[in-house]
Design a protein around this motif. Structure first.
Motif, PDB file in Angstrom:
ATOM      1  N   LEU A 145      -3.676  -1.501  10.201  1.00  0.00           N
ATOM      2  CA  LEU A 145      -2.621  -1.626   9.186  1.00  0.00           C
ATOM      3  C   LEU A 145      -1.284  -1.536   9.920  1.00  0.00           C
ATOM      4  CD1 LEU A 145      -3.530   0.649   6.100  1.00  0.00           C
ATOM      5  CD2 LEU A 145      -3.219  -1.825   6.090  1.00  0.00           C
ATOM      6  N   PRO A 146      -0.291  -2.305   9.456  1.00  0.00           N
ATOM      7  CA  PRO A 146       0.974  -2.322  10.205  1.00  0.00           C
ATOM      8  C   PRO A 146       1.759  -1.018  10.167  1.00  0.00           C
ATOM      9  CG  PRO A 146       1.089  -3.775   8.283  1.00  0.00           C
ATOM     10  CD  PRO A 146      -0.324  -3.316   8.383  1.00  0.00           C
ATOM     11  N   VAL A 147       1.316  -0.034   9.409  1.00  0.00           N
ATOM     12  CA  VAL A 147       1.993   1.267   9.463  1.00  0.00           C
ATOM     13  C   VAL A 147       1.568   2.061  10.694  1.00  0.00           C
ATOM     14  CG1 VAL A 147       2.425   1.515   7.012  1.00  0.00           C
ATOM     15  CG2 VAL A 147       0.242   2.280   7.943  1.00  0.00           C
ATOM     16  N   TRP A 287      -1.585  -1.284  15.614  1.00  0.00           N
ATOM     17  CA  TRP A 287      -1.457  -2.609  14.988  1.00  0.00           C
ATOM     18  C   TRP A 287      -0.874  -3.644  15.956  1.00  0.00           C
ATOM     19  CZ3 TRP A 287      -3.089  -5.220  10.911  1.00  0.00           C
ATOM     20  CH2 TRP A 287      -2.380  -6.337  10.471  1.00  0.00           C
ATOM     21  N   ARG A 308     -10.168  -1.045   9.409  1.00  0.00           N
ATOM     22  CA  ARG A 308      -9.537  -1.677   8.247  1.00  0.00           C
ATOM     23  C   ARG A 308      -9.480  -3.177   8.486  1.00  0.00           C
ATOM     24  NH1 ARG A 308      -8.267   2.680   5.664  1.00  0.00           N
ATOM     25  NH2 ARG A 308      -8.767   4.267   7.169  1.00  0.00           N
ATOM     26  N   GLU A 310      -9.797  -5.852   6.581  1.00  0.00           N
ATOM     27  CA  GLU A 310      -9.198  -6.878   5.724  1.00  0.00           C
ATOM     28  C   GLU A 310      -7.761  -7.204   6.124  1.00  0.00           C
ATOM     29  OE1 GLU A 310      -8.588  -3.295   4.947  1.00  0.00           O
ATOM     30  OE2 GLU A 310     -10.267  -3.656   3.609  1.00  0.00           O
ATOM     31  N   ALA A 311      -6.980  -6.178   6.466  1.00  0.00           N
ATOM     32  CA  ALA A 311      -5.585  -6.436   6.837  1.00  0.00           C
ATOM     33  C   ALA A 311      -5.516  -7.180   8.164  1.00  0.00           C
ATOM     34  CB  ALA A 311      -4.806  -5.118   6.921  1.00  0.00           C
ATOM     35  N   HIS A 314      -6.504 -10.755   7.647  1.00  0.00           N
ATOM     36  CA  HIS A 314      -5.393 -11.451   6.992  1.00  0.00           C
ATOM     37  C   HIS A 314      -4.345 -11.881   8.020  1.00  0.00           C
ATOM     38  CE1 HIS A 314      -2.388 -12.301   3.841  1.00  0.00           C
ATOM     39  NE2 HIS A 314      -1.526 -11.695   4.640  1.00  0.00           N
ATOM     40  N   ALA A 315      -3.981 -10.964   8.900  1.00  0.00           N
ATOM     41  CA  ALA A 315      -2.957 -11.277   9.905  1.00  0.00           C
ATOM     42  C   ALA A 315      -3.464 -12.304  10.910  1.00  0.00           C
ATOM     43  CB  ALA A 315      -2.516 -10.001  10.618  1.00  0.00           C
ATOM     44  N   GLN A 318      -3.314 -15.670   9.337  1.00  0.00           N
ATOM     45  CA  GLN A 318      -1.943 -16.157   9.269  1.00  0.00           C
ATOM     46  C   GLN A 318      -1.488 -16.685  10.615  1.00  0.00           C
ATOM     47  OE1 GLN A 318       0.869 -13.712   7.130  1.00  0.00           O
ATOM     48  NE2 GLN A 318       0.109 -14.953   5.437  1.00  0.00           N
TER      49      GLN A 318
ATOM     50  N   VAL B  68       1.413  -9.137   1.440  1.00  0.00           N
ATOM     51  CA  VAL B  68       0.028  -8.639   1.314  1.00  0.00           C
ATOM     52  C   VAL B  68      -0.160  -7.407   2.204  1.00  0.00           C
ATOM     53  CG1 VAL B  68      -2.387  -9.179   1.729  1.00  0.00           C
ATOM     54  CG2 VAL B  68      -0.862 -10.914   0.742  1.00  0.00           C
ATOM     55  N   LEU B  69       0.329  -7.500   3.429  1.00  0.00           N
ATOM     56  CA  LEU B  69       0.194  -6.364   4.348  1.00  0.00           C
ATOM     57  C   LEU B  69       1.015  -5.180   3.841  1.00  0.00           C
ATOM     58  CD1 LEU B  69       0.361  -8.157   7.811  1.00  0.00           C
ATOM     59  CD2 LEU B  69      -1.650  -7.231   6.634  1.00  0.00           C
ATOM     60  N   TRP B  72      -0.992  -3.455   0.981  1.00  0.00           N
ATOM     61  CA  TRP B  72      -2.099  -2.648   1.492  1.00  0.00           C
ATOM     62  C   TRP B  72      -1.584  -1.373   2.160  1.00  0.00           C
ATOM     63  CZ3 TRP B  72      -4.956  -7.536   3.524  1.00  0.00           C
ATOM     64  CH2 TRP B  72      -5.888  -7.950   2.567  1.00  0.00           C
ATOM     65  N   SER B  73      -0.501  -1.538   2.887  1.00  0.00           N
ATOM     66  CA  SER B  73       0.051  -0.387   3.602  1.00  0.00           C
ATOM     67  C   SER B  73       0.589   0.661   2.626  1.00  0.00           C
ATOM     68  CB  SER B  73       1.171  -0.841   4.536  1.00  0.00           C
ATOM     69  OG  SER B  73       0.651  -1.697   5.533  1.00  0.00           O
ATOM     70  N   VAL B  77      -0.495   4.511   2.383  1.00  0.00           N
ATOM     71  CA  VAL B  77       0.419   5.617   2.694  1.00  0.00           C
ATOM     72  C   VAL B  77       0.806   6.385   1.429  1.00  0.00           C
ATOM     73  CG1 VAL B  77       2.694   6.200   3.634  1.00  0.00           C
ATOM     74  CG2 VAL B  77       1.287   4.458   4.746  1.00  0.00           C
ATOM     75  N   GLU B  82       8.168   6.265   3.222  1.00  0.00           N
ATOM     76  CA  GLU B  82       7.374   6.449   4.437  1.00  0.00           C
ATOM     77  C   GLU B  82       6.735   5.121   4.869  1.00  0.00           C
ATOM     78  OE1 GLU B  82       4.420   9.542   4.305  1.00  0.00           O
ATOM     79  OE2 GLU B  82       3.864   9.209   6.391  1.00  0.00           O
ATOM     80  N   THR B  83       6.261   4.351   3.900  1.00  0.00           N
ATOM     81  CA  THR B  83       5.678   3.047   4.237  1.00  0.00           C
ATOM     82  C   THR B  83       6.702   2.183   4.965  1.00  0.00           C
ATOM     83  OG1 THR B  83       4.338   3.190   2.242  1.00  0.00           O
ATOM     84  CG2 THR B  83       4.469   1.044   3.299  1.00  0.00           C
ATOM     85  N   LEU B  86       7.506   3.353   8.499  1.00  0.00           N
ATOM     86  CA  LEU B  86       6.458   3.076   9.485  1.00  0.00           C
ATOM     87  C   LEU B  86       6.299   1.584   9.759  1.00  0.00           C
ATOM     88  CD1 LEU B  86       3.700   5.607   8.298  1.00  0.00           C
ATOM     89  CD2 LEU B  86       5.206   5.817  10.276  1.00  0.00           C
ATOM     90  N   ILE B  87       6.416   0.774   8.722  1.00  0.00           N
ATOM     91  CA  ILE B  87       6.090  -0.647   8.862  1.00  0.00           C
ATOM     92  C   ILE B  87       7.277  -1.453   9.389  1.00  0.00           C
ATOM     93  CG2 ILE B  87       6.805  -1.611   6.616  1.00  0.00           C
ATOM     94  CD1 ILE B  87       3.999  -2.791   6.356  1.00  0.00           C
TER      95      ILE B  87
END
Lengths: 359, 541
Positions: A145-147, A287, A308, A310-311, A314-315, A318, B68-69, B72-73, B77, B82-83, B86-87
């Motif tokens: 996940l990108p976080v 990520w 994870r 699915e994320a 997806h990336a 893309q 989409v990402l 999900w994120s 979170v 916070e999301t 981080l993102i």
């Protein structure tokens, strides 16, 4: 050209290479296994024949005993080609823990790479990840996940040492996984100038000894289990994640409880573990590393084993590649894959609500 | 902002009070002016912005992140700021992260239209920890894991014993960020800042619980008695510089109780208990809870939950400081003040006549009104001393109510107790044989008993949910509590006030524990549709 999907199959035992007649990291005992690394969810006991890097075999013997680490053990050095059945097999470093390997398979004019668990940043305790161009790349997605972007580990170690300087009388106990994370933390502390003894929970000692025997110096290590409370005043102690807040930790002096894991990036995760000093240090690709690796191996198709997915898929899609979830159940029970056991060095399995055992 | 973000991060995860003070002290000692003063304001809640709405933050992220990402994120979170922190895909920049003073200044002076670009630039220049602190700060959602009081204790620590926290308290509400004069005073290179006519808070005098040995030694003739009311202790301040209503923790709660502030027309500093009262009858604490922790109040709330202050003491009459006077003299001044000023929404705490301690004990045990917790005993010659001096004021709570309840769940404690299961959820039997949780208790056992019960819990665990264990429903705890109040927020229909463990009852079979219907029969008050969680400062008279 034989597309790898015609010869690399998911079976109940795990991922099976048909023309070679072997499994990669099988989840139960099989005839022939190729093992990427010695974490218990990838290296299971009781196989008839095991092929792995020399360090992985040595660590398997340390952890499960020579008798259970495979009846026949065959070491394979980096980049040494071996013909198994109709398949050419070789290993490349995966950078996850000492000895961790990517399994490269060439058959019918195509190349597939199973990367196991990996990270691409430098780690003083193991060989660095090498990208191997391929047709199909099989990847994990623990932090998909990108976080999840891990900070430089040196910064996290600096936070630990700053806390030790502010609270010089308190024992700083850091929860970490026995294989890999523990030794990396020690090496990072040494690199940051911490030359004092580092005290270990009993469950961590054997693997540290094995690392040293394999040529990774770790400095002055001492058993915390038999130490007097006074000796641990202001000390840095490492212990399995399940022990840091349990009965074992009562011997420590007013401890600052830390935990080193990629999951510590998310506050709610860190809070639910009740730790005072979360350290974001992970042995899994974050990520950015996942995406950069997928690009570097130039594979038109990427299979995602666990995490994870699915994320990440997806990336990947893309980015113009084909992504596919393999849904291999059972990985992530040791180290960070399952968010870590909450209790006991033996780890009664326990996952946090909503994550699932195979997450 | 790096040092401030680091401080916040540590405070959020640090359970220990002394450790929090040490972290705050280090921040104040190592951060230059004016940043540390702005940081202090943020910690004490004096610095609030609502410059950006959450929508702006989401939009900034959407301009750079795949939706989409992001979804999900955010789902993972669970917190928008916070999301985004981080993102955030930072663009390369040579800019340094902003200082907290820079942020505070820019938020006050930047036109709204330029705000998104300004914030994006800050996010690009910062690491995730600083981004999170920034986003929380600019949306007015900063939660600091430390109270204003701890910040003042840290400042006193920084002064090296030369100035105590109460002395800081007495000038505090006359100061404003970035508190340069305060830091200069604390560090010994400036005079004490003079609050002049500002309506500053005066640290309150607190009472000790009366234990049997103290009771035996008590000389009835030297003490005065009043009821101990179950409301919140407040201080009313009116000076030429303004009017304020403070909680006993020095929080300014004027905005939540405008009718009290309005009623305070004469210059004075008063000590009293804030209560909901209808026609002179004090309502249960649950009614007062409806009005606590609110930034503002509706006319309807003011009508449905009318508040009064029951006055205990007069600290200042006009500009005259009465605190050195004996209690009897202050009481006489209070009565004279009340008769002269005749303030609305304020009455006098009744003085209870008694000859002997035994007679007083009988009065105390006879009091069964929900809003009476017991008695306050104040020595007739006691000056008004900040803090909790020994031997002057006693709180003598009425004998608690008790139930025998069954242990249902246990959770790990925090800090020193993190390896022990110390938070106990207990329940009572319903008529149909079901066991329903009625409360949670954290206190009352000795360390040895905690150790024993910890082992019992580990050996009788039937299920685990993260840090919580469910146990065999076979162990009885005797629970003491001050009052039971009907509540439709709880499945059991009842909430306990100040539950604590009186003793373990390993001898008692679980089926002989109390019945829920018996507790319901003893409960007071009417059910409420909604009662926000509140920290009323604990038990203090």
């Amino acid at each position: 050209m034989r597309h790898p999907e015609t010869w690399l199959k998911v079976r109940p035992e795990g991922l099976f290479c048909e023309p070679g007649g072997f499994y990669i990291d099988p989840l139960r005992a099989v005839e022939r296994a190729v093992v990427t690394h010695a974490h218990s969810d990838h290296a299971r006991p009781g196989h008839a024949a095991v092929l792995a890097s020399p360090a992985t075999l040595a660590l398997m013997r340390t952890r499960m005993g020579a008798g259970r680490a495979g009846d026949a053990q065959q070491p394979l050095g980096w980049h040494e080609r071996l013909r198994i059945g109709a398949v050419d097999v070789w290993l490349a470093p995966a950078g996850h823990v000492l000895g961790s390997a990517q399994v490269v398979m060439e058959y019918g004019g195509t190349r597939a790479v199973v990367s196991g668990d990996y990270k691409t940043v430098a780690d003083p305790t193991c060989e660095r990840f090498e990208p191997v161009p391929c047709d199909v790349f099989v990847t994990e997605a623990t932090f998909g996940l990108p976080v999840f972007r891990h900070p430089p580990p040196g910064e996290e170690i600096a936070r630990l040492l700053a806390s030790r300087a502010l609270f010089p009388d308190r024992t700083h106990v850091v929860g970490c996984y026995a294989l890999g994370k523990c030794q990396r933390l020690i090496a990072l502390l040494r690199a940051a100038g911490w030359d004092a003894p580092i005290w270990l929970h009993g469950a961590l000692a054997a693997v540290c000894g094995a690392y040293e025997a394999l040529g990774v110096p770790l400095g002055d290590l001492r058993p915390a289990t038999v130490a007097a409370r006074e000796a641990l005043r202001g000390a840095i102690v490492l212990a399995p994640p399940g022990a840091i807040q349990d009965r074992w930790a009562r011997r420590l002096n007013d401890p600052v409880v830390g935990l080193a894991s990629g999951w510590m990036r998310v506050r709610q995760r860190a809070k639910s573990r009740g730790v005072e000093l979360p350290l974001v240090i992970s042995d899994h690709a974050d990520w950015d590393e996942l995406l950069a690796t997928v690009a570097a191996v130039e594979a038109p198709e990427v299979w995602v084993t666990h995490g994870r997915e699915e994320a990440l898929i997806h990336a990947i899609e893309q980015g113009g590649r084909v992504g596919r979830a393999l849904r291999l159940i059972g990985y992530g029970d040791e180290d960070e894959g399952g968010d870590g056991p909450d209790d006991g060095p033996k780890g009664e399995p326990e996952t946090e609500p909503g994550t699932g055992a195979a997450a | 902002m790096i040092a401030f973000a680091d401080l916040l991060e540590r405070l959020v995860f640090t359970p220990g009070r002394n450790a929090k003070i040490a972290l705050l002290r280090r921040y104040f000692a190592t951060t230059p002016d004016p940043d540390r003063g702005i940081g202090l304001a943020a910690v004490t809640g004096e610095l609030t912005f609502a410059a950006a709405k959450p929508g702006l933050i989401r939009q900034l992220a959407m301009e750079r992140v795949d939706p989409v990402l992001f979804a999900w994120s955010y789902d993972y979170v669970g917190d928008l700021a916070e999301t985004v922190a981080l993102i955030w895909p930072a663009r390369p920049t040579n800019a340094a992260p902003p200082s907290i003073a820079e942020v505070a200044h820019a938020l006050e002076t930047t036109p709204k239209a330029e705000l998104p670009a300004l914030v994006a630039g800050w996010l690009d220049a910062s690491a995730p920890g600083v981004r999170l602190a920034l986003l929380k700060l600019i949306t007015g959602a900063l939660r600091v894991g430390a109270s204003a009081r701890l910040a003042k204790l840290a400042l006193a620590d920084l002064a090296g014993g030369a100035i105590d926290a109460d002395a800081i308290e007495e000038v505090w509400h006359g100061l404003s960020p970035p508190y340069r004069a305060l830091f200069a005073w604390i560090e010994g290179h400036g005079p004490r800042p003079d609050p002049q006519a500002a309506p500053v808070f005066r640290p309150p005098m607190l009472a000790h619980p009366l234990e049997p040995p103290d009771l035996a030694a008590l000389d009835a003739a030297r003490f005065r008695a009043e009821w101990k009311w179950d409301g919140i202790r407040v201080q009313l301040v009116a000076t030429p510089g303004g009017r304020r209503l403070y909680s006993r923790g020095a929080d300014d709660i004027s905005a939540a109780f405008p009718e009290i502030v309005e009623a305070l027309e004469a210059e004075a500093v008063l000590d009293g208990e804030l209560l909901v009262a209808r026609d002179g009858i004090v309502a249960p604490f649950a009614d007062l809870q409806q009005r606590l922790n609110r930034r503002s109040v509706t006319p309807r709330m003011m009508r449905d939950f009318p508040v009064i202050v029951r006055l205990y003491d007069l600290l200042f009459d006009g500009a005259e400081d009465l605190r050195p006077l004996p209690f009897d003299a202050r009481r006489a001044r209070l009565e004279a003040w009340h008769a002269r000023v005749r303030p609305a929404r304020m009455d006098l705490s009744e003085m209870i006549a008694f000859d002997t301690i035994d007679a007083l004990a009988a009065l105390r045990d006879g009091a069964r009104a929900a809003a009476i917790e017991g008695l306050m005993l104040k020595r007739a010659d006691s000056p008004y001393v900040p803090g909790r001096p020994r031997g002057l004021w006693w709180k003598w709570k009425r004998a608690p109510l008790t139930i025998d309840a069954v242990l249902m769940y246990a959770q790990r404690g925090h800090g020193r107790r993190s390896s022990f299961y110390t938070d106990y959820t207990f329940g009572l039997w319903r008529a149909d044989g079901a066991l329903l949780p009625v409360g949670k208790a954290y206190f009352g056992l000795t360390d040895a008993e905690i150790g024993w019960l910890d082992r019992w819990i580990r050996n009788h665990t039937t299920a685990r949910f993260g840090p919580v264990r469910e146990v065999d429903k076979t162990f009885v705890l005797e629970i003491a509590f001050d009052a039971a109040q009907l509540s439709n927020r709880h499945k059991s229909g009842v909430a306990l006030r100040f539950p604590r463990i009186l003793r373990m009852r390993p001898d008692k079979p679980a089926e002989e524990a109390d019945r829920l219907e018996d507790l319901l029969a003893r409960a007071e008050g009417r059910p409420r549709a909604h009662a926000p969680a509140v920290d009323d400062g604990g038990d203090e008279g």
